[in-house]
Motif scaffolding. Structure first.
Motif, mmCIF file in Angstrom:
data_model
loop_
_atom_site.group_PDB
_atom_site.id
_atom_site.type_symbol
_atom_site.label_atom_id
_atom_site.label_comp_id
_atom_site.label_asym_id
_atom_site.label_seq_id
_atom_site.Cartn_x
_atom_site.Cartn_y
_atom_site.Cartn_z
ATOM 1 N N VAL A 5 1.136 -1.093 0.127
ATOM 2 C CA VAL A 5 -0.162 0.379 0.045
ATOM 3 C C VAL A 5 0.816 0.967 0.155
ATOM 4 C CG1 VAL A 5 -1.667 1.349 1.483
ATOM 5 C CG2 VAL A 5 -1.979 -1.219 1.661
ATOM 6 N N ALA A 6 0.883 2.397 -0.785
ATOM 7 C CA ALA A 6 1.528 3.286 -0.993
ATOM 8 C C ALA A 6 0.629 4.440 0.059
ATOM 9 C CB ALA A 6 2.028 3.482 -2.345
ATOM 10 N N ILE A 7 1.659 5.188 0.706
ATOM 11 C CA ILE A 7 1.049 5.966 1.314
ATOM 12 C C ILE A 7 1.546 7.550 1.420
ATOM 13 C CG2 ILE A 7 -0.489 4.564 3.538
ATOM 14 C CD1 ILE A 7 1.843 5.133 4.909
ATOM 15 N N LYS A 8 0.367 8.364 1.716
ATOM 16 C CA LYS A 8 1.329 9.824 1.424
ATOM 17 C C LYS A 8 1.744 11.109 2.489
ATOM 18 C CE LYS A 8 1.438 13.296 -1.910
ATOM 19 N NZ LYS A 8 1.562 14.190 -3.975
ATOM 20 N N ARG A 9 1.505 11.514 2.519
ATOM 21 C CA ARG A 9 2.255 12.636 3.837
ATOM 22 C C ARG A 9 1.458 14.166 3.071
ATOM 23 N NH1 ARG A 9 6.415 16.317 5.656
ATOM 24 N NH2 ARG A 9 5.391 16.731 7.482
ATOM 25 N N VAL A 10 0.484 14.141 3.103
ATOM 26 C CA VAL A 10 0.615 15.569 2.926
ATOM 27 C C VAL A 10 -0.572 16.536 4.242
ATOM 28 C CG1 VAL A 10 -0.759 14.633 0.667
ATOM 29 C CG2 VAL A 10 -2.325 14.974 2.672
ATOM 30 N N ILE A 11 -1.066 17.958 3.482
ATOM 31 C CA ILE A 11 -1.267 19.014 4.754
ATOM 32 C C ILE A 11 -2.377 18.176 4.890
ATOM 33 C CG2 ILE A 11 -2.694 21.749 4.767
ATOM 34 C CD1 ILE A 11 -0.160 22.282 3.008
ATOM 35 N N ASP A 12 -3.138 18.285 6.464
ATOM 36 C CA ASP A 12 -3.795 17.645 7.098
ATOM 37 C C ASP A 12 -5.918 17.933 6.299
ATOM 38 O OD1 ASP A 12 -5.617 15.676 9.371
ATOM 39 O OD2 ASP A 12 -6.365 17.468 9.405
ATOM 40 N N TYR A 13 -6.272 17.739 5.819
ATOM 41 C CA TYR A 13 -7.823 17.960 5.759
ATOM 42 C C TYR A 13 -8.310 19.480 5.716
ATOM 43 C CZ TYR A 13 -10.490 15.558 8.722
ATOM 44 O OH TYR A 13 -11.610 15.463 9.812
ATOM 45 N N ALA A 14 -8.007 19.706 7.079
ATOM 46 C CA ALA A 14 -8.593 20.403 7.834
ATOM 47 C C ALA A 14 -8.238 22.057 8.267
ATOM 48 C CB ALA A 14 -9.635 20.637 9.455
ATOM 49 N N VAL A 15 -6.235 21.702 7.806
ATOM 50 C CA VAL A 15 -5.882 23.011 7.423
ATOM 51 C C VAL A 15 -6.724 23.995 6.581
ATOM 52 C CG1 VAL A 15 -3.622 24.119 7.411
ATOM 53 C CG2 VAL A 15 -4.111 21.280 8.825
ATOM 54 N N LYS A 16 -6.506 25.408 6.723
ATOM 55 C CA LYS A 16 -6.520 26.784 5.486
ATOM 56 C C LYS A 16 -5.298 26.237 5.100
ATOM 57 C CE LYS A 16 -8.624 30.899 4.813
ATOM 58 N NZ LYS A 16 -8.972 30.969 3.439
#
Length: 252
Positions: A5-16
């Protein structure tokens, strides 16, 4: 059977999101980061397949800077058996480069199934799964809303969402699947599993060790915020609404 499974680190969806002053991208310093929601769904589906007895191991992989290890720890806390971090330092990663890295990892690990989120919420490219399937010459089931694995027949049936409704595909293993939002509801990592994940070893490799050259085939010219929405107006009658739709909005 092993599932990767490939997973990615992104800016949290709740952050403006805030655009950098030089318009070269978005601010990530001191910004909360988390696992891409579509990747959470992909990992949850792999764990469910394993818990049903149709897979023996789930391997989570991520690529990027050292902080990606935190995202992999979340994957381990959810239930992944092992984790692999491809340390790319500060090099920009675009879908084709990610697909080449995943291809090299697949050739080394030899999983029977590769599952990815259909897209990442930071760039919304929706390209990596299709690209890695093409590089591997594996069948692919994109936008999966239901996955049924038949271990004996070495096949996986995928219901995928299309414009006209649902399309059902039967894929020979090994295969690539990209997950849609309605596939499942990801679990929360429990405190005991979070503590156990801290002691698990995350294998670290570099693109050079995988014989993958990282090069940019895209150029970001400028990043801008979307235009501000105009304030709405309150109308006193249906006739006034029709007049504005016809003469101002020109939609009727």
């Amino acid at each position: 059977m092993k599932i990767m499974v490939a997973i990615k680190r992104v800016i949290d969806y709740a952050v403006k999101i805030r655009v950098k002053s030089n318009k070269s991208g978005v601010e990530t310093i001191n910004v909360k980061m988390s696992m891409n929601p579509f990747c959470e769904i992909a990992l949850e589906e792999a764990l469910r397949i394993k818990e049903s007895g149709r897979a023996s191991e789930v391997v989570a992989v991520s690529m990027g800077p050292a902080q990606c290890a935190d995202t992999l720890r979340t994957g381990l806390a959810m239930g992944a058996d092992r984790a692999i971090h491809v340390d790319t330092q500060a090099a920009p990663l675009y879908p084709l480069s990610v697909a080449k890295i995943l291809k090299a990892l697949v050739e080394a690990e030899k999983p029977g199934l590769l599952i990815l989120g259909k897209q990442a919420i930071d760039d919304d490219c929706n390209q990596t799964g299709q690209m890695v399937a093409g590089l591997l010459n594996w069948p692919q089931g994109t936008f999966a809303s239901k996955v049924v694995l038949d271990k004996e027949k070495q096949q996986v049936t995928v219901d995928r969402e299309v414009d006209g409704g649902l399309e059902t595909l039967c894929l020979e293993l090994p295969a690539v699947i990209t997950t849609d939002l309605r596939l499942n509801q990801p679990r929360y990592a429990t405190l005991p599993n979070i503590m156990k994940a801290k002691s698990k070893v995350i294998k670290k490799v570099t693109p050079q060790e995988l014989n993958v050259e990282l090069k940019s085939d895209l150029e970001i010219v400028e990043v801008n915020e979307p235009p501000k929405r105009k304030a709405g107006v309150i109308l006193s009658s249906v006739d006034e609404l029709i007049d504005k739709l016809k003469n101002e909005a020109h939609v009727i």
